[in-house]
Motif scaffolding. Structure first.
Motif, PDB file in Angstrom:
ATOM      1  N   ARG A   6       0.988  -1.270  -0.258  1.00 46.44           N
ATOM      2  CA  ARG A   6      -0.426   0.519  -0.025  1.00 46.44           C
ATOM      3  C   ARG A   6       1.341   0.807  -0.302  1.00 46.44           C
ATOM      4  NH1 ARG A   6      -5.567   0.011   3.192  1.00 46.44           N
ATOM      5  NH2 ARG A   6      -5.796  -1.663   1.872  1.00 46.44           N
TER       6      ARG A   6
ATOM      7  N   ALA B 152       2.214   1.450  -3.566  1.00 53.96           N
ATOM      8  CA  ALA B 152       0.847   1.850  -4.020  1.00 53.96           C
ATOM      9  C   ALA B 152       0.940   3.299  -4.030  1.00 53.96           C
ATOM     10  CB  ALA B 152      -0.325   1.420  -3.812  1.00 53.96           C
TER      11      ALA B 152
ATOM     12  N   PRO C  65       2.604   0.159 -11.721  1.00 60.14           N
ATOM     13  CA  PRO C  65       1.923  -1.284 -10.131  1.00 60.14           C
ATOM     14  C   PRO C  65       2.670  -2.325 -10.622  1.00 60.14           C
ATOM     15  CG  PRO C  65       0.021  -0.170 -12.002  1.00 60.14           C
ATOM     16  CD  PRO C  65       1.094   0.155 -11.811  1.00 60.14           C
TER      17      PRO C  65
ATOM     18  N   LEU D 112       1.955  -5.070  -7.574  1.00 61.64           N
ATOM     19  CA  LEU D 112       0.660  -4.729  -6.887  1.00 61.64           C
ATOM     20  C   LEU D 112      -0.480  -4.796  -7.375  1.00 61.64           C
ATOM     21  CD1 LEU D 112       1.958  -0.637  -6.354  1.00 61.64           C
ATOM     22  CD2 LEU D 112       1.943  -3.090  -4.835  1.00 61.64           C
ATOM     23  N   THR D 113      -0.283  -4.814  -9.280  1.00 61.86           N
ATOM     24  CA  THR D 113      -1.879  -5.656  -9.225  1.00 61.86           C
ATOM     25  C   THR D 113      -1.496  -7.145  -9.496  1.00 61.86           C
ATOM     26  OG1 THR D 113      -0.322  -6.085 -11.559  1.00 61.86           O
ATOM     27  CG2 THR D 113      -1.665  -4.591 -11.495  1.00 61.86           C
TER      28      THR D 113
ATOM     29  N   ILE E 165      -2.967  -5.817  -2.283  1.00 59.50           N
ATOM     30  CA  ILE E 165      -2.956  -4.754  -1.287  1.00 59.50           C
ATOM     31  C   ILE E 165      -4.086  -4.345  -0.378  1.00 59.50           C
ATOM     32  CG2 ILE E 165      -1.859  -2.931  -2.619  1.00 59.50           C
ATOM     33  CD1 ILE E 165      -4.911  -2.335  -2.768  1.00 59.50           C
TER      34      ILE E 165
ATOM     35  N   TRP F 295      -4.097  -3.558  -7.134  1.00 66.65           N
ATOM     36  CA  TRP F 295      -4.361  -2.219  -7.088  1.00 66.65           C
ATOM     37  C   TRP F 295      -4.554  -2.406  -8.529  1.00 66.65           C
ATOM     38  CZ3 TRP F 295      -4.504   1.490  -4.658  1.00 66.65           C
ATOM     39  CH2 TRP F 295      -4.590   2.507  -5.546  1.00 66.65           C
TER      40      TRP F 295
ATOM     41  N   LYS G  52      -6.346   9.162  -3.962  1.00 62.96           N
ATOM     42  CA  LYS G  52      -5.255   7.760  -5.190  1.00 62.96           C
ATOM     43  C   LYS G  52      -4.753   8.864  -6.069  1.00 62.96           C
ATOM     44  CE  LYS G  52      -5.716   4.332  -2.557  1.00 62.96           C
ATOM     45  NZ  LYS G  52      -6.502   4.667  -2.268  1.00 62.96           N
TER      46      LYS G  52
END
Length: 255
Positions: free
Chosen positions: A141, A144, A153, A158-159, A164, A170, A252
């Protein structure tokens, strides 16, 4: 936005054998009173080495203490979580979005250490807060919220599933960007992050803001003749009250 003490300029630079770096600049006044473009730290982008429990730098324990104290901001819901960096001295002079630079790789720095003190402090904070996140998800996080987390990402994992949070992934980009440079049947495609997350959240926030406002009634206009054949315009309207609970800002950053 380009006056002193306002705005910022972000630059994308492909350096060091192709690594993609983002830098930040502000307008300032030099000693002669002339305007200048001044390089500054990239906000919400702490240096990864500060996450290492075995880092001998005196700034590391200070950062780690601040991180624990402000970790609640990372434990919020998907739409609201953010990274709080209490001291600008802990932010990096650049933020990398691709490799071989690893300055924003937080998970390796956090876990590959000879001391588990900081790791234990993070886990204790999660237990105290009653969070169902893991320490790895907290580090993801934090990642991110960096430039790489917004632009690339997938390079930071992160994907991936549950990256997360439980069942939380993400959203991805179109490679580096969120809006394609190349039109498809006259339309420039948007990224999954914009379509599925950012724009719906902004729309929901806007609708929530409007739903909680009390607007004035239409203005009533009256004219009264004067002795010199001109008119005096009198404007009156009912009072309005603003919402006591404005919509939360979406934290974000879509690049």
């Amino acid at each position: 936005n380009y006056a002193v003490a306002t705005g910022q300029i972000r630059a994308n630079m492909f350096l060091f054998g192709g690594s993609w770096n983002l830098k930040e600049f502000k307008v300032a006044i030099d000693a002669q009173g002339l305007s200048m473009i001044k390089p500054v730290s990239v906000k919400s982008n702490p240096v990864a080495a500060l996450f290492s429990g075995s880092n001998p730098d005196t700034r590391a324990p200070v950062f780690q203490s601040d991180f624990i104290n402000n970790m609640d901001s990372l434990l919020k819901s998907f739409d609201d979580f953010s990274l709080t960096v209490a001291k600008d001295a802990h932010n990096n002079g650049q933020s990398h979005a691709s490799f071989p630079i690893f300055e924003n790789e937080y998970n390796p720095a956090f876990f590959n250490t000879s001391s588990s003190t900081f790791q234990q402090a993070v886990n204790n904070k999660l237990t105290t807060a009653g969070s169902n996140l893991t320490s790895a998800q907290v580090m993801n996080r934090a990642t991110a919220m960096t430039c790489g987390g917004c632009h690339e990402p997938s390079s930071f994992g992160l994907t991936s599933s549950n990256a997360i949070g439980p069942n939380q992934t993400w959203p991805g980009t179109l490679g580096f960007t969120h809006i394609s440079e190349f039109a498809n049947n006259g339309v420039f495609p948007l990224s999954p992050a914009l379509i599925n997350v950012f724009l719906p959240a902004r729309l929901a926030g806007f609708n929530n803001f409007l739903a909680n406002q009390s607007f004035a009634s239409p203005q009533s206009l009256t004219t009264s003749p004067t002795t010199n054949s001109t008119s005096t315009l009198s404007v009156s309207s009912s009072s309005s009250s603003s919402s006591s609970a404005p919509a939360k800002a979406f934290n974000k950053r879509a690049g």
